[in-house]
Write an enzyme that holds these catalytic residues in place. Structure first.
Site, PDB file in Angstrom:
ATOM      1  N   ASN A   1     -25.863 -26.942 -57.409  1.00  0.00           N
ATOM      2  CA  ASN A   1     -26.079 -27.619 -58.697  1.00  0.00           C
ATOM      3  C   ASN A   1     -25.348 -28.947 -58.748  1.00  0.00           C
ATOM      4  OD1 ASN A   1     -27.832 -26.148 -60.346  1.00  0.00           O
ATOM      5  ND2 ASN A   1     -26.258 -24.605 -60.731  1.00  0.00           N
TER       6      ASN A   1
ATOM      7  N   ASP B   1     -20.726 -21.627 -50.308  1.00  0.00           N
ATOM      8  CA  ASP B   1     -20.732 -20.739 -51.470  1.00  0.00           C
ATOM      9  C   ASP B   1     -19.291 -20.279 -51.714  1.00  0.00           C
ATOM     10  OD1 ASP B   1     -21.044 -18.612 -53.231  1.00  0.00           O
ATOM     11  OD2 ASP B   1     -22.795 -17.788 -52.184  1.00  0.00           O
TER      12      ASP B   1
ATOM     13  N   SER C   1     -16.256 -20.346 -72.764  1.00  0.00           N
ATOM     14  CA  SER C   1     -17.105 -21.120 -73.666  1.00  0.00           C
ATOM     15  C   SER C   1     -16.951 -20.648 -75.109  1.00  0.00           C
ATOM     16  CB  SER C   1     -18.561 -20.949 -73.224  1.00  0.00           C
ATOM     17  OG  SER C   1     -19.429 -21.379 -74.236  1.00  0.00           O
TER      18      SER C   1
ATOM     19  N   TYR D   1     -25.939 -15.254 -70.211  1.00  0.00           N
ATOM     20  CA  TYR D   1     -24.914 -16.274 -69.910  1.00  0.00           C
ATOM     21  C   TYR D   1     -23.670 -16.024 -70.756  1.00  0.00           C
ATOM     22  CZ  TYR D   1     -22.384 -20.629 -70.601  1.00  0.00           C
ATOM     23  OH  TYR D   1     -21.384 -21.548 -70.744  1.00  0.00           O
TER      24      TYR D   1
ATOM     25  N   LYS E   1     -19.544 -14.764 -69.762  1.00  0.00           N
ATOM     26  CA  LYS E   1     -18.277 -15.393 -70.154  1.00  0.00           C
ATOM     27  C   LYS E   1     -17.343 -14.349 -70.773  1.00  0.00           C
ATOM     28  CE  LYS E   1     -19.122 -19.440 -68.633  1.00  0.00           C
ATOM     29  NZ  LYS E   1     -18.455 -19.851 -67.388  1.00  0.00           N
TER      30      LYS E   1
ATOM     31  N   ASP F   1     -29.676 -20.608 -81.909  1.00  0.00           N
ATOM     32  CA  ASP F   1     -28.708 -21.649 -82.303  1.00  0.00           C
ATOM     33  C   ASP F   1     -27.862 -21.186 -83.477  1.00  0.00           C
ATOM     34  OD1 ASP F   1     -28.922 -23.750 -80.569  1.00  0.00           O
ATOM     35  OD2 ASP F   1     -30.386 -24.873 -81.758  1.00  0.00           O
TER      36      ASP F   1
END
Ligand code: UD1
Length: 356
Positions: free
Chosen positions: A50, A73, A139, A164, A168, A312
């Site tokens: 990425n 990696d 996050s 995702y 976290k 959201d």
């Protein structure tokens, strides 16, 4: 921490190696610069899945020194085991993780495998070394829609909205349990709010590697004319102008916080596990960011008001008093810095690397 002068820190950190997984990525690359500026010797582990190899060259150019980079990696420990066992290697900052919310919904196992299983493997390997300090990228997504803004670290963690977000939360729990069970070990999870911007040299920044979902890359695409217009996801929220409110944070401020976090673990932490919010403490609406981008860069871009985006939250911004107290850190850059730096970086990418 605040009492230590920059010179003292430089002397204390001199020659200490810090492994930076994902060190060629957006936040990782800025942290590499900040580590060097603060006397550390970063060792990058990044396989460029990425990121781009030219970022390494830019980093060397920017810092005027050679930077060790192992192109692999991060889960392939055999390629950098000697660095892990080097007695000068005192810490790891772990950035290497997937971060697209949408992709995590369609490919959850990819996220649980790389972000969680890989992290466990990393800790298992680190446990066998002399490294006792780890900084982890978390996050603000873990707060969901908080009951109160600015949100402090005491706010309850909400059920994750995506795989995702779940990774976290899981990694924070794993790190906490691991650090409590291994008392020689110190760790810190940094809960980022919304990182944007680019380095003030404009030589490093966020790469447009896939279709952007985040606001700032979408603004850039609209300003470049690559999308006809930007869609604002909802203008009927209970906020001053009806659009969502977030805490946008300049990536250089964020990078500096990682270095302060490593200083803290090495020099003054008495806790095994700490978690901190990293933001500016100021909530900004989508419209405020768009308008600032247009005004400060003197560019035109079209936008339209669209439907709310599923998942959201209405408003979230950080209470940063804990980061100030623990790290002696406070974000310094302004919204103007964020929008100008990202636009200048876009021009640099196009001119120097032919990436539009
Ligand atoms: C998103 C993720 C969050 C992740 C973070 C990483 C979701 C629901 N949340 O947060 O889990 O940690 O990115 O940086 O995906 N917006 C528009 N038009 C656009 C793009 C965004 O109006 O084209 C709005 C969004 O509705 C939101 C704001 O801009 O109100 C910021 O969006 P974004 O940059 O995607 O960040 P988050 O939603 O805060």
């Amino acid at each position: 921490m605040r009492l230590l002068s920059v010179f003292t820190l430089l002397q204390m950190n001199k020659g200490k190696n810090i492994i930076v997984t994902g060190g060629l990525g957006f936040i990782g690359s800025h942290t590499v610069v900040s580590l060097i500026e603060n006397g550390y010797n970063p060792i990058i582990i990044d396989d460029c899945r990425n990121s781009e190899p030219f970022i390494h060259k830019e980093l060397e150019d920017l810092t005027n020194r050679q930077i060790e980079w192992i192109k692999d990696d991060y889960r392939n420990f055999s390629s950098y085991r000697s660095q892990l066992y080097d007695t000068n290697t005192v810490g790891i900052i772990h950035f290497a993780a997937y971060m697209s919310v949408g992709e995590s919904v369609s490919a959850p196992l990819k996220y649980y495998d790389n972000n969680v299983a890989g992290f466990v493997e990393l800790l298992q390997e680190v446990e066998r070394t002399n490294i006792k300090n780890i900084v982890f990228s978390s996050s603000c997504t873990i707060y969901g829609q908080p009951d109160e803004n600015p949100v402090s670290e005491h706010a309850p963690v909400q059920p994750p909205q995506s795989p995702y977000g779940a990774t976290k939360q899981m990694c924070e729990q794993i790190l906490k349990d691991f650090s409590n069970a291994n008392t020689a070990f110190k760790s810190i999870a940094l809960r980022y709010f919304n990182p944007v911007g680019a380095h003030h040299s404009h030589q490093i920044g966020e790469l447009p590697l896939s279709k952007p979902n985040n606001l700032m890359p979408a603004i850039v695409l609209a300003a470049q004319g690559k999308i006809e217009e930007l869609t604002i996801f909802g203008d009927d929220y209970n906020t001053p102008d009806g659009t969502c409110v977030r805490d946008y944070l300049h990536v250089e401020d964020l990078a500096n916080a990682h270095v302060r976090a490593m200083d803290f673990l090495l020099n003054s932490s008495t806790e095994n596990y700490t978690y901190l919010n990293l933001g500016t403490g100021k909530g900004l609406s989508v419209l405020e960011v768009i308008n600032s981008f247009i005004t400060e860069n003197n560019v035109d871009l079209s936008y339209k008001l669209g439907e709310r985006r599923p998942g959201d939250v209405e408003s979230v911004y950080a209470n940063t008093s804990q980061a100030e107290k623990v790290l002696g850190w406070k974000a310094e850059k302004t919204l103007k810095d964020m929008v100008v730096d990202v636009w200048q970086w876009t021009q640099y990418l196009s001119k120097t690397h032919g990436i539009n």
